[in-house]
Design a protein around this motif. Structure first.
Motif, PDB file in Angstrom:
ATOM      1  N   ARG A  77      56.696  27.199  11.077  1.00  0.00           N
ATOM      2  CA  ARG A  77      57.518  25.610  10.877  1.00  0.00           C
ATOM      3  C   ARG A  77      56.933  24.581  10.462  1.00  0.00           C
ATOM      4  NH1 ARG A  77      55.942  28.514  15.466  1.00  0.00           N
ATOM      5  NH2 ARG A  77      54.508  27.061  15.898  1.00  0.00           N
ATOM      6  N   GLY A  78      55.975  24.930   9.772  1.00  0.00           N
ATOM      7  CA  GLY A  78      55.297  23.562   8.836  1.00  0.00           C
ATOM      8  C   GLY A  78      54.047  22.808   9.358  1.00  0.00           C
ATOM      9  N   ASP A  79      53.446  23.673  10.108  1.00  0.00           N
ATOM     10  CA  ASP A  79      52.416  23.658  10.739  1.00  0.00           C
ATOM     11  C   ASP A  79      51.366  23.998   9.611  1.00  0.00           C
ATOM     12  OD1 ASP A  79      54.054  22.013  13.019  1.00  0.00           O
ATOM     13  OD2 ASP A  79      53.243  24.593  13.769  1.00  0.00           O
ATOM     14  N   VAL A  80      50.372  22.697   9.879  1.00  0.00           N
ATOM     15  CA  VAL A  80      48.869  23.383   8.644  1.00  0.00           C
ATOM     16  C   VAL A  80      48.005  23.567  10.226  1.00  0.00           C
ATOM     17  CG1 VAL A  80      47.204  21.920   7.569  1.00  0.00           C
ATOM     18  CG2 VAL A  80      49.259  21.137   7.590  1.00  0.00           C
ATOM     19  N   TYR A  92      30.395  20.399  13.983  1.00  0.00           N
ATOM     20  CA  TYR A  92      29.332  18.901  13.981  1.00  0.00           C
ATOM     21  C   TYR A  92      30.097  18.085  14.010  1.00  0.00           C
ATOM     22  CZ  TYR A  92      31.006  21.585  10.001  1.00  0.00           C
ATOM     23  OH  TYR A  92      31.906  22.566   8.683  1.00  0.00           O
ATOM     24  N   LEU A  93      31.312  17.429  13.722  1.00  0.00           N
ATOM     25  CA  LEU A  93      32.482  16.692  13.196  1.00  0.00           C
ATOM     26  C   LEU A  93      33.099  16.304  14.281  1.00  0.00           C
ATOM     27  CD1 LEU A  93      33.466  17.494   9.752  1.00  0.00           C
ATOM     28  CD2 LEU A  93      31.809  16.376   9.761  1.00  0.00           C
ATOM     29  N   ASP A  94      33.804  14.881  13.755  1.00  0.00           N
ATOM     30  CA  ASP A  94      34.707  14.377  15.402  1.00  0.00           C
ATOM     31  C   ASP A  94      35.985  14.438  14.052  1.00  0.00           C
ATOM     32  OD1 ASP A  94      32.346  13.439  17.317  1.00  0.00           O
ATOM     33  OD2 ASP A  94      32.744  11.600  16.039  1.00  0.00           O
ATOM     34  N   GLY A  95      36.561  15.742  15.181  1.00  0.00           N
ATOM     35  CA  GLY A  95      38.274  16.253  14.159  1.00  0.00           C
ATOM     36  C   GLY A  95      38.375  17.425  13.552  1.00  0.00           C
ATOM     37  N   MET A  96      38.951  17.301  12.990  1.00  0.00           N
ATOM     38  CA  MET A  96      39.533  18.843  13.155  1.00  0.00           C
ATOM     39  C   MET A  96      39.373  18.898  11.481  1.00  0.00           C
ATOM     40  SD  MET A  96      42.443  20.316  16.298  1.00  0.00           S
ATOM     41  CE  MET A  96      42.345  22.102  15.421  1.00  0.00           C
ATOM     42  N   LEU A 122      48.349  15.394  12.003  1.00  0.00           N
ATOM     43  CA  LEU A 122      47.367  15.721  11.936  1.00  0.00           C
ATOM     44  C   LEU A 122      46.600  14.275  11.812  1.00  0.00           C
ATOM     45  CD1 LEU A 122      48.490  17.023   8.433  1.00  0.00           C
ATOM     46  CD2 LEU A 122      47.358  18.317  10.656  1.00  0.00           C
ATOM     47  N   PRO A 123      47.715  13.171  11.774  1.00  0.00           N
ATOM     48  CA  PRO A 123      45.826  11.817  11.145  1.00  0.00           C
ATOM     49  C   PRO A 123      46.033  11.283  13.269  1.00  0.00           C
ATOM     50  CG  PRO A 123      48.674  10.845  11.320  1.00  0.00           C
ATOM     51  CD  PRO A 123      48.776  12.551  11.450  1.00  0.00           C
ATOM     52  N   ALA A 124      46.378  12.444  14.297  1.00  0.00           N
ATOM     53  CA  ALA A 124      45.703  12.213  15.558  1.00  0.00           C
ATOM     54  C   ALA A 124      44.547  12.968  15.804  1.00  0.00           C
ATOM     55  CB  ALA A 124      46.394  12.494  16.585  1.00  0.00           C
ATOM     56  N   VAL A 125      44.419  14.153  14.854  1.00  0.00           N
ATOM     57  CA  VAL A 125      43.057  15.004  14.966  1.00  0.00           C
ATOM     58  C   VAL A 125      42.205  15.192  14.079  1.00  0.00           C
ATOM     59  CG1 VAL A 125      44.628  16.476  16.582  1.00  0.00           C
ATOM     60  CG2 VAL A 125      44.923  17.169  13.933  1.00  0.00           C
ATOM     61  N   MET A 126      42.218  14.397  12.932  1.00  0.00           N
ATOM     62  CA  MET A 126      41.332  14.446  11.495  1.00  0.00           C
ATOM     63  C   MET A 126      41.239  12.546  11.463  1.00  0.00           C
ATOM     64  SD  MET A 126      43.991  17.088   9.201  1.00  0.00           S
ATOM     65  CE  MET A 126      42.730  17.214   7.751  1.00  0.00           C
ATOM     66  N   ALA A 127      40.468  12.584  10.681  1.00  0.00           N
ATOM     67  CA  ALA A 127      39.533  11.506   9.948  1.00  0.00           C
ATOM     68  C   ALA A 127      40.918  11.197   8.972  1.00  0.00           C
ATOM     69  CB  ALA A 127      38.224  12.130   9.292  1.00  0.00           C
ATOM     70  N   PRO A 128      40.109   9.920   8.975  1.00  0.00           N
ATOM     71  CA  PRO A 128      41.622   9.047   8.052  1.00  0.00           C
ATOM     72  C   PRO A 128      41.827  10.147   6.222  1.00  0.00           C
ATOM     73  CG  PRO A 128      40.713   7.567   9.479  1.00  0.00           C
ATOM     74  CD  PRO A 128      39.864   8.596   9.951  1.00  0.00           C
ATOM     75  N   ALA A 165      42.813  13.275   6.945  1.00  0.00           N
ATOM     76  CA  ALA A 165      44.520  13.376   6.939  1.00  0.00           C
ATOM     77  C   ALA A 165      44.994  13.073   5.870  1.00  0.00           C
ATOM     78  CB  ALA A 165      45.192  12.418   8.248  1.00  0.00           C
ATOM     79  N   ALA A 166      44.982  12.036   5.041  1.00  0.00           N
ATOM     80  CA  ALA A 166      45.241  11.778   3.430  1.00  0.00           C
ATOM     81  C   ALA A 166      44.827  12.894   2.333  1.00  0.00           C
ATOM     82  CB  ALA A 166      44.390  10.214   3.133  1.00  0.00           C
ATOM     83  N   ARG A 167      44.397  13.384   2.375  1.00  0.00           N
ATOM     84  CA  ARG A 167      44.134  15.000   1.426  1.00  0.00           C
ATOM     85  C   ARG A 167      44.841  15.325   2.021  1.00  0.00           C
ATOM     86  NH1 ARG A 167      38.059  16.757   2.064  1.00  0.00           N
ATOM     87  NH2 ARG A 167      38.010  15.350   0.878  1.00  0.00           N
ATOM     88  N   VAL A 168      45.289  16.094   2.700  1.00  0.00           N
ATOM     89  CA  VAL A 168      46.440  16.699   3.548  1.00  0.00           C
ATOM     90  C   VAL A 168      47.799  16.076   3.034  1.00  0.00           C
ATOM     91  CG1 VAL A 168      47.353  18.069   5.371  1.00  0.00           C
ATOM     92  CG2 VAL A 168      44.851  17.884   5.429  1.00  0.00           C
ATOM     93  N   ALA A 169      47.949  14.710   3.244  1.00  0.00           N
ATOM     94  CA  ALA A 169      49.407  14.919   3.119  1.00  0.00           C
ATOM     95  C   ALA A 169      49.416  14.154   1.531  1.00  0.00           C
ATOM     96  CB  ALA A 169      49.157  12.731   3.745  1.00  0.00           C
ATOM     97  N   GLU A 170      47.903  14.355   0.800  1.00  0.00           N
ATOM     98  CA  GLU A 170      48.819  14.549  -0.207  1.00  0.00           C
ATOM     99  C   GLU A 170      49.280  15.956  -0.835  1.00  0.00           C
ATOM    100  OE1 GLU A 170      48.663  12.313  -2.726  1.00  0.00           O
ATOM    101  OE2 GLU A 170      48.654  10.814  -2.064  1.00  0.00           O
ATOM    102  N   ALA A 171      47.909  16.408  -0.568  1.00  0.00           N
ATOM    103  CA  ALA A 171      48.168  17.953  -1.021  1.00  0.00           C
ATOM    104  C   ALA A 171      49.736  18.507  -0.527  1.00  0.00           C
ATOM    105  CB  ALA A 171      47.316  18.733  -0.064  1.00  0.00           C
ATOM    106  N   LEU A 172      50.092  17.713   0.747  1.00  0.00           N
ATOM    107  CA  LEU A 172      51.964  18.259   1.398  1.00  0.00           C
ATOM    108  C   LEU A 172      52.672  17.855   0.330  1.00  0.00           C
ATOM    109  CD1 LEU A 172      51.307  18.101   4.798  1.00  0.00           C
ATOM    110  CD2 LEU A 172      51.685  19.836   3.689  1.00  0.00           C
ATOM    111  N   THR A 173      52.374  16.542  -0.280  1.00  0.00           N
ATOM    112  CA  THR A 173      53.374  16.666  -1.618  1.00  0.00           C
ATOM    113  C   THR A 173      54.208  17.478  -2.384  1.00  0.00           C
ATOM    114  OG1 THR A 173      52.187  15.899  -3.375  1.00  0.00           O
ATOM    115  CG2 THR A 173      52.064  13.810  -1.311  1.00  0.00           C
ATOM    116  N   GLY A 174      53.976  18.732  -3.140  1.00  0.00           N
ATOM    117  CA  GLY A 174      54.915  19.484  -3.504  1.00  0.00           C
ATOM    118  C   GLY A 174      54.839  19.738  -4.882  1.00  0.00           C
ATOM    119  N   ARG A 175      53.405  18.758  -5.241  1.00  0.00           N
ATOM    120  CA  ARG A 175      53.267  18.459  -6.918  1.00  0.00           C
ATOM    121  C   ARG A 175      51.617  19.511  -6.623  1.00  0.00           C
ATOM    122  NH1 ARG A 175      53.138  12.563  -5.721  1.00  0.00           N
ATOM    123  NH2 ARG A 175      51.577  13.210  -4.931  1.00  0.00           N
ATOM    124  N   ASP A 176      52.046  20.660  -7.737  1.00  0.00           N
ATOM    125  CA  ASP A 176      50.877  21.718  -7.671  1.00  0.00           C
ATOM    126  C   ASP A 176      50.380  21.601  -8.928  1.00  0.00           C
ATOM    127  OD1 ASP A 176      52.147  25.104  -8.176  1.00  0.00           O
ATOM    128  OD2 ASP A 176      52.997  23.413  -9.112  1.00  0.00           O
TER     129      ASP A 176
END
Length: 155
Positions: free
Chosen positions: A25-28, A35-39, A124-130, A133-144
């Motif tokens: 489904r594309g879920d991460v 020990y952290l706030d957020g996933m 993702l923005p609701a369950v991760m620190a900003p 979430a930004a790191r994951v968003a960049e990784a999802l862009t498809g540029r490898d």
């Protein structure tokens, strides 16, 4: 004049080795550390002289039970020092797993994890620190980027 000899104690920089795994489904896949706030993405620090793709695979297996071969880097993220030492984070492509793939999270007292689950991208923005979430968003862009060890692909 600069001394050409290597320092007796080189400066410490942690190498974070993270894995981005998705379901059909594309879920991460995220883990929930106590020990952290957020996933966060599964992964952790490499040991001295440990190849980063092996460190990422080791942490992924230890945290989720998934055993994947990793050879592509999706994102490279430098994180300046805060409460931890400065570090360089590599996000590896863990690919897509089949629906119903079973996750095995060790007990909290051993792993420091409250659990692991697949999270829809829009949540993702609701369950991760900003920054996470930004790191994951960049990784999802498809540029490898190819992963090289001494100039050679790891595949």
């Amino acid at each position: 004049m600069r001394d050409p000899r290597p320092p007796a104690r080189p400066p410490v920089t942690r190498l974070g080795c993270l894995v981005l795994v998705r379901n059909r489904r594309g879920d991460v896949l995220l883990v929930d550390p106590d020990y952290l706030d957020g996933m966060i993405l599964p992964g952790g620090a490499a040991r001295p002289n440990e190849p980063p793709h092996r460190a990422a695979a080791r942490h992924l297996h230890a945290e989720t039970g998934l055993n994947l071969r990793l050879s592509q880097v999706l994102a490279l993220d430098f994180t300046p020092a805060d409460r931890y030492l400065e570090r360089l984070n590599l996000v590896f492509d863990g690919g897509t797993v089949r629906d119903g793939t079973r996750l095995t999270v060790p007990p909290q007292h051993r792993s420091g994890l409250l659990g692991a689950r697949f999270v829809p991208v829009h949540e993702l923005p609701a369950v991760m620190a900003p920054a996470q979430a930004a790191r994951v968003a960049e990784a999802l862009t498809g540029r490898d980027l190819p992963l090289l060890l001494h100039g050679q692909r790891t595949v």
